[in-house]
Design an enzyme around this catalytic site. Structure first.
Site, PDB file in Angstrom:
ATOM      1  CB  VAL B 132      -0.928   0.001   1.240  1.00  0.00           C
ATOM      2  CG1 VAL B 132      -1.552   1.361   1.493  1.00  0.00           C
ATOM      3  CG2 VAL B 132      -2.044  -1.047   1.070  1.00  0.00           C
ATOM      4  CB  CYS B 133       1.048   4.133   0.759  1.00  0.00           C
ATOM      5  SG  CYS B 133       1.338   5.900   0.931  1.00  0.00           S
ATOM      6  CB  THR B 134       5.799   5.188  -0.219  1.00  0.00           C
ATOM      7  OG1 THR B 134       5.685   5.101   1.205  1.00  0.00           O
ATOM      8  CG2 THR B 134       5.256   6.526  -0.666  1.00  0.00           C
TER       9      THR B 134
END
Lengths: 259, 259
Positions: B132-134
């Protein structure tokens, strides 16, 4: 590592400062940080807390997790939380009083006079009295939703009127200074809604873009209407013993509150 | 209190058992619990983890938080996590390897050979490699997204191709056994999507109804397209130093991976 050092380590401080200064630009020049007291308790659902906490944290609010003592409190996913404040040390004047859900744990809180007493005392003075999921049942048992529109997790929300509330129809129900939200994931919608009140719409939009809240659920099953009657009835049947327990506690609270 | 006792205390076990037996009914009679290794690291965003963890927890998965050691790891909201497994004790064969985001912390992980080495070893054997995300930047720096479609937080996703990935257009990008999702709140969409693969669509729908995931964002600002160019540019400008740092690390990883 304190919160400021941590924010610097994260590389987030410049952005956070800017979010808050953008907020301040629209309001008083030196707006104090909103003081937010978030109840934690054994058996709570961590997502109920972390959704709004993520939003309030970007808003640089002064957030305190509050419980009876500083012993670790176990949440649904096996992560333990520790209170920053006890009921004794929690400031009397909060901008926001917040209660997360977690059905078994919520029932225990509803019948605990120490918990309802704490909520009643802070709730009487807080600028906003708020909850996600079954947290509203605890607020109601403390007498804080009497005469207000409110909501809760879909499978128990019809119990709120027993404790003097009127059932609201929205995912986040706002009635004067009471903000109550639906089950678990509604905490993100609630957090952004309240952030707009604590600062302004542009700041809330900025936070929404930072947390990329552009939901695309893979199914349409997030509400009884979307999931359909078969799935809804299955869950209601499986949850029947727990729902019966919460109804019993709601009826005891109704007596106690003289409703 | 162990997880089983806790589930009983929560009143959740009957429902959870039923969710998993409903899942099993459609698959092998005695399907083992999916083994999920979730990386935790200093500076990570707690919401990135808790969204999917809430879903996997209702699925009764065997979830392990994994880090170099068992010292508390501080997250963005000031809640500390403790690993259940270290890199040494984490099982070699995982059903799911997962990495959350947190930009400053993600950069530190990208340049840490111990972290990328661990991810490469488990990622080579895991049924699903996810983020998820970075978190996807860390997977990419470990060489795990080379030749795959992937995504990340909107403000850094265009750096993925430097490390051999092709940029996908969706909120949750699925390419063979790689599942990567956008910023922060996309973890809920990701969790439900993967839950459907680990069990079946009906089980994922049941979980979605339990967590009442019927989002109603108060604004349309959750994506650069929805928020508009002015707000997007403001954030990109404020984040420029951090984005420059991650670009530098992506270029170093590109060299190291021989891309």
């Amino acid at each position: 590592m304190n919160r400021r050092d941590f924010s610097i380590a994260l590389g987030a401080l410049p952005l956070l400062s800017w979010v808050i200064s953008a907020a301040s630009a629209a309001g008083p020049a030196e707006a104090p940080k909103p003081k937010i007291g978030m109840l934690i308790y054994p058996g709570m659902i961590l997502q109920d807390l972390v959704g709004p906490q993520t939003v309030f944290s970007i808003l640089q609010a002064d957030i305190r997790l509050v419980w009876k003592d500083r012993k670790p409190v176990m949440t649904d996913v096996g992560i333990a939380l520790t209170a920053n404040d006890t009921f004794d040390t929690c400031p009397p004047e909060l901008d926001v009083l917040f209660v997360p859900g977690g059905l078994g744990g919520s029932i225990a809180c509803m019948k605990d006079a120490e918990v309802t007493g704490f909520l009643a005392s802070r709730g009487a003075r807080a600028r906003y009295v708020t909850s996600v999921c079954t947290g509203s049942l605890v607020l109601a048992a403390a007498g804080l939703l009497r005469g207000y529109q409110a909501t809760s997790h879909w499978y128990v929300r019809d119990l709120l009127p027993l404790m003097g509330a009127t059932l609201g129809a929205e995912r986040v129900v706002e009635d004067r200074n009471r903000f109550t939200a639906g089950g678990v994931t509604s905490g993100i919608d609630f957090g952004l809604t309240l952030a707009a009140r604590l600062s302004n719409d542009d700041t809330a939009r900025r936070i929404q873009l930072l947390i990329e809240y552009d939901p695309k659920p893979p199914f349409a099953a997030g509400s009884p209407e979307g999931a359909g009657p078969a799935l809804t009835q299955e869950i209601l049947q499986r949850r029947a013993p727990l729902i019966a327990s919460v109804r019993k506690e709601a009826e005891i609270a109704k007596e106690r509150l003289g409703i």
